[in-house]
Design a protein around this motif. Sequence first.
Motif, PDB file in Angstrom:
ATOM      1  N   TYR A 106      66.147 -73.965  37.987  1.00  0.00           N
ATOM      2  CA  TYR A 106      66.796 -72.869  38.706  1.00  0.00           C
ATOM      3  C   TYR A 106      65.938 -72.230  39.798  1.00  0.00           C
ATOM      4  N   GLY A 107      64.638 -72.509  39.790  1.00  0.00           N
ATOM      5  CA  GLY A 107      63.761 -71.929  40.800  1.00  0.00           C
ATOM      6  C   GLY A 107      63.695 -70.415  40.700  1.00  0.00           C
ATOM      7  N   GLU A 108      63.492 -69.784  41.828  1.00  0.00           N
ATOM      8  CA  GLU A 108      63.317 -68.333  41.848  1.00  0.00           C
ATOM      9  C   GLU A 108      64.564 -67.568  41.416  1.00  0.00           C
ATOM     10  N   ASP A 109      65.693 -68.244  41.313  1.00  0.00           N
ATOM     11  CA  ASP A 109      66.925 -67.605  40.842  1.00  0.00           C
ATOM     12  C   ASP A 109      67.068 -67.648  39.318  1.00  0.00           C
ATOM     13  N   MET A 110      66.063 -68.190  38.620  1.00  0.00           N
ATOM     14  CA  MET A 110      66.087 -68.224  37.165  1.00  0.00           C
ATOM     15  C   MET A 110      66.077 -66.800  36.620  1.00  0.00           C
ATOM     16  N   PHE A 111      66.907 -66.566  35.631  1.00  0.00           N
ATOM     17  CA  PHE A 111      66.896 -65.265  34.968  1.00  0.00           C
ATOM     18  C   PHE A 111      65.777 -65.241  33.941  1.00  0.00           C
ATOM     19  N   ILE A 112      65.077 -64.107  33.874  1.00  0.00           N
ATOM     20  CA  ILE A 112      64.003 -63.918  32.905  1.00  0.00           C
ATOM     21  C   ILE A 112      64.102 -62.492  32.368  1.00  0.00           C
ATOM     22  N   SER A 113      64.018 -62.366  31.063  1.00  0.00           N
ATOM     23  CA  SER A 113      64.096 -61.034  30.458  1.00  0.00           C
ATOM     24  C   SER A 113      62.722 -60.387  30.471  1.00  0.00           C
ATOM     25  N   ASN A 114      62.704 -59.087  30.295  1.00  0.00           N
ATOM     26  CA  ASN A 114      61.434 -58.377  30.201  1.00  0.00           C
ATOM     27  C   ASN A 114      60.635 -58.887  29.003  1.00  0.00           C
ATOM     28  N   ALA A 115      61.321 -59.206  27.909  1.00  0.00           N
ATOM     29  CA  ALA A 115      60.639 -59.713  26.718  1.00  0.00           C
ATOM     30  C   ALA A 115      59.988 -61.072  26.997  1.00  0.00           C
ATOM     31  N   GLN A 116      60.678 -61.935  27.724  1.00  0.00           N
ATOM     32  CA  GLN A 116      60.102 -63.238  28.069  1.00  0.00           C
ATOM     33  C   GLN A 116      58.882 -63.067  28.972  1.00  0.00           C
TER      34      GLN A 116
END
Length: 66
Positions: A45-55
């Motif tokens: 997904y590149g820079e559009d990958m979703f990432i949570s604060n926990a991750q």
Amino acid sequence: MSSKVIDHFPDIDDFEELLEDARMAAGSDWEETFVADMKAKYERYGEDMFISNAQLDKLNKIVNED
């Protein structure tokens, strides 16, 4: 709450460096799997990958464990 990688890292090289540092510092099978999964998602997904604060917190914790 999740947001995109680019929201946390305007310079995407910083995120790539964090992933590599976490890969090198992973000290357990779980951490190695977690980092590999994050890297695979980023490659897809590149820079559009979703990432949570926990991750994000977990990646930083892996890198900063002594």
